[in-house]
Design a protein around this motif. Structure first.
Motif, PDB file in Angstrom:
ATOM      1  N   ALA A 134     -11.006 -43.512 -16.196  1.00  0.00           N
ATOM      2  CA  ALA A 134      -9.962 -42.588 -15.752  1.00  0.00           C
ATOM      3  C   ALA A 134     -10.508 -41.163 -15.781  1.00  0.00           C
ATOM      4  N   LYS A 135     -10.378 -40.444 -14.656  1.00  0.00           N
ATOM      5  CA  LYS A 135     -10.862 -39.066 -14.548  1.00  0.00           C
ATOM      6  C   LYS A 135      -9.721 -38.158 -14.099  1.00  0.00           C
ATOM      7  N   SER A 136      -9.690 -36.955 -14.660  1.00  0.00           N
ATOM      8  CA  SER A 136      -8.688 -35.982 -14.214  1.00  0.00           C
ATOM      9  C   SER A 136      -9.054 -35.508 -12.810  1.00  0.00           C
ATOM     10  N   SER A 137      -8.069 -35.011 -12.084  1.00  0.00           N
ATOM     11  CA  SER A 137      -8.300 -34.592 -10.692  1.00  0.00           C
ATOM     12  C   SER A 137      -9.254 -33.409 -10.589  1.00  0.00           C
ATOM     13  N   ASN A 138      -9.324 -32.565 -11.631  1.00  0.00           N
ATOM     14  CA  ASN A 138     -10.229 -31.420 -11.583  1.00  0.00           C
ATOM     15  C   ASN A 138     -11.586 -31.720 -12.229  1.00  0.00           C
ATOM     16  N   GLY A 139     -11.800 -32.948 -12.718  1.00  0.00           N
ATOM     17  CA  GLY A 139     -13.076 -33.354 -13.283  1.00  0.00           C
ATOM     18  C   GLY A 139     -13.331 -32.883 -14.705  1.00  0.00           C
ATOM     19  N   VAL A 140     -12.356 -32.233 -15.335  1.00  0.00           N
ATOM     20  CA  VAL A 140     -12.545 -31.701 -16.688  1.00  0.00           C
ATOM     21  C   VAL A 140     -12.485 -32.804 -17.745  1.00  0.00           C
ATOM     22  N   GLY A 141     -11.569 -33.729 -17.604  1.00  0.00           N
ATOM     23  CA  GLY A 141     -11.393 -34.764 -18.611  1.00  0.00           C
ATOM     24  C   GLY A 141     -11.605 -36.158 -18.041  1.00  0.00           C
ATOM     25  N   SER A 142     -12.069 -37.062 -18.902  1.00  0.00           N
ATOM     26  CA  SER A 142     -12.203 -38.461 -18.508  1.00  0.00           C
ATOM     27  C   SER A 142     -12.258 -39.312 -19.761  1.00  0.00           C
ATOM     28  N   LYS A 143     -11.956 -40.588 -19.591  1.00  0.00           N
ATOM     29  CA  LYS A 143     -12.091 -41.531 -20.701  1.00  0.00           C
ATOM     30  C   LYS A 143     -12.094 -42.947 -20.147  1.00  0.00           C
ATOM     31  N   LEU A 144     -12.645 -43.857 -20.955  1.00  0.00           N
ATOM     32  CA  LEU A 144     -12.628 -45.265 -20.605  1.00  0.00           C
ATOM     33  C   LEU A 144     -11.356 -45.893 -21.157  1.00  0.00           C
ATOM     34  N   ILE A 145     -10.712 -46.707 -20.339  1.00  0.00           N
ATOM     35  CA  ILE A 145      -9.491 -47.402 -20.741  1.00  0.00           C
ATOM     36  C   ILE A 145      -9.788 -48.898 -20.677  1.00  0.00           C
ATOM     37  N   PHE A 146      -9.476 -49.603 -21.755  1.00  0.00           N
ATOM     38  CA  PHE A 146      -9.657 -51.049 -21.818  1.00  0.00           C
ATOM     39  C   PHE A 146      -8.288 -51.694 -21.666  1.00  0.00           C
ATOM     40  N   ALA A 147      -7.996 -52.217 -20.486  1.00  0.00           N
ATOM     41  CA  ALA A 147      -6.701 -52.838 -20.198  1.00  0.00           C
ATOM     42  C   ALA A 147      -6.790 -54.343 -20.371  1.00  0.00           C
ATOM     43  N   LYS A 148      -5.849 -54.919 -21.107  1.00  0.00           N
ATOM     44  CA  LYS A 148      -5.821 -56.370 -21.302  1.00  0.00           C
ATOM     45  C   LYS A 148      -5.532 -57.049 -19.965  1.00  0.00           C
ATOM     46  N   VAL A 149      -6.223 -58.178 -19.709  1.00  0.00           N
ATOM     47  CA  VAL A 149      -6.101 -58.825 -18.404  1.00  0.00           C
ATOM     48  C   VAL A 149      -4.687 -59.299 -18.104  1.00  0.00           C
ATOM     49  N   ASN A 150      -3.871 -59.557 -19.121  1.00  0.00           N
ATOM     50  CA  ASN A 150      -2.493 -59.969 -18.843  1.00  0.00           C
ATOM     51  C   ASN A 150      -1.626 -58.779 -18.442  1.00  0.00           C
ATOM     52  N   GLN A 151      -2.182 -57.565 -18.433  1.00  0.00           N
ATOM     53  CA  GLN A 151      -1.455 -56.375 -17.998  1.00  0.00           C
ATOM     54  C   GLN A 151      -2.077 -55.759 -16.748  1.00  0.00           C
ATOM     55  N   VAL A 152      -2.986 -56.489 -16.111  1.00  0.00           N
ATOM     56  CA  VAL A 152      -3.675 -56.007 -14.917  1.00  0.00           C
ATOM     57  C   VAL A 152      -3.176 -56.805 -13.714  1.00  0.00           C
ATOM     58  N   SER A 153      -3.089 -56.134 -12.567  1.00  0.00           N
ATOM     59  CA  SER A 153      -2.736 -56.832 -11.327  1.00  0.00           C
ATOM     60  C   SER A 153      -3.806 -56.516 -10.278  1.00  0.00           C
ATOM     61  N   ARG A 154      -3.712 -57.175  -9.133  1.00  0.00           N
ATOM     62  CA  ARG A 154      -4.731 -57.002  -8.095  1.00  0.00           C
ATOM     63  C   ARG A 154      -4.062 -56.727  -6.751  1.00  0.00           C
ATOM     64  N   PHE A 155      -4.847 -56.127  -5.853  1.00  0.00           N
ATOM     65  CA  PHE A 155      -4.368 -55.895  -4.494  1.00  0.00           C
ATOM     66  C   PHE A 155      -5.568 -55.667  -3.586  1.00  0.00           C
ATOM     67  N   VAL A 156      -5.357 -55.789  -2.288  1.00  0.00           N
ATOM     68  CA  VAL A 156      -6.393 -55.535  -1.292  1.00  0.00           C
ATOM     69  C   VAL A 156      -6.042 -54.224  -0.608  1.00  0.00           C
ATOM     70  N   GLY A 157      -6.999 -53.291  -0.623  1.00  0.00           N
ATOM     71  CA  GLY A 157      -6.795 -51.990   0.000  1.00  0.00           C
ATOM     72  C   GLY A 157      -6.909 -52.056   1.510  1.00  0.00           C
ATOM     73  N   ALA A 158      -6.590 -50.958   2.155  1.00  0.00           N
ATOM     74  CA  ALA A 158      -6.678 -50.877   3.614  1.00  0.00           C
ATOM     75  C   ALA A 158      -8.115 -51.061   4.093  1.00  0.00           C
ATOM     76  N   ASP A 159      -9.080 -50.794   3.216  1.00  0.00           N
ATOM     77  CA  ASP A 159     -10.488 -50.952   3.556  1.00  0.00           C
ATOM     78  C   ASP A 159     -10.970 -52.396   3.407  1.00  0.00           C
ATOM     79  N   GLY A 160     -10.068 -53.318   2.997  1.00  0.00           N
ATOM     80  CA  GLY A 160     -10.419 -54.722   2.832  1.00  0.00           C
ATOM     81  C   GLY A 160     -11.044 -55.061   1.486  1.00  0.00           C
ATOM     82  N   VAL A 161     -11.202 -54.058   0.629  1.00  0.00           N
ATOM     83  CA  VAL A 161     -11.792 -54.261  -0.698  1.00  0.00           C
ATOM     84  C   VAL A 161     -10.701 -54.698  -1.668  1.00  0.00           C
ATOM     85  N   GLU A 162     -11.032 -55.655  -2.545  1.00  0.00           N
ATOM     86  CA  GLU A 162     -10.071 -56.100  -3.553  1.00  0.00           C
ATOM     87  C   GLU A 162     -10.169 -55.181  -4.774  1.00  0.00           C
ATOM     88  N   TYR A 163      -9.018 -54.673  -5.224  1.00  0.00           N
ATOM     89  CA  TYR A 163      -8.946 -53.739  -6.337  1.00  0.00           C
ATOM     90  C   TYR A 163      -8.124 -54.327  -7.480  1.00  0.00           C
TER      91      TYR A 163
END
Length: 180
Positions: free
Chosen positions: A46-75
């Protein structure tokens, strides 16, 4: 005698429901202090929009979802996180501290596919050759849930899991609009 029998019958459903298994809800498993799932995580940067702050977030897989973007890439989508986007430095030069002044909410989105780089040759204690491997996070996980017998027992103490529970990464219908 009737009172004792009535009391036992009243408690029996509560005792029966205390037994957790693969059919149990994740909330019930996490609330029970005698069970601990070995839940895999998805890593988001996760990065702030101005690039000042960032950190790694560890999300449990039972709280993650998926989708396909307009570019055809799976996110993968992991919700949101608060990231600092403005700091102040307090204290002396030798003993300074960063204090967060303002934060912003950032969407946790990453491609499902990633590239893993690792060292294959070392020279003088320094990596002299790298290899890469293309990977992707799975959409189905079999999560081991461990049980301890008393408060003083440790989880994962060489005992087999009490049970395994399957986790499917679900599709998110409205997540495609979350890409920046």
């Amino acid at each position: 005698m009737k009172i004792l029998l009535s009391l036992m019958l009243a408690l029996f459903p509560a005792l029966a429901s205390a037994q957790l298994g693969p059919q149990s809800d994740w909330g019930d498993i996490y609330r029970n202090r005698f069970y601990s799932p070995d839940m895999p995580v998805v890593i988001f940067h996760a990065k702030s929009s101005n690039g000042v702050g960032s950190k790694l977030i560890f999300a449990k897989v039972n709280q993650v979802s998926r989708f396909v973007g307009a570019d055809g890439v799976e996110y993968l989508y992991g919700g949101t996180a608060e990231i600092c986007n403005n700091y102040a430095v307090t204290g002396s030069l030798s003993d300074s501290d960063r204090v967060c002044l303002t934060t912003e909410t950032v969407e946790l989105v990453r491609p499902r596919a990633y590239q893993f780089e690792f060292c294959i040759f070392r020279s003088d204690g320094v990596c002299a050759g790298y290899a890469t491997s293309d990977k992707q996070y799975p959409l189905t996980y079999d999560v081991a849930v461990y049980r301890r017998l008393s408060e003083s027992d440790a989880f994962h103490s060489a005992a087999p899991p009490a049970f395994t529970k399957r986790v499917q990464v679900l599709e998110c219908a409205d997540c495609a609009g979350r890409l920046r």
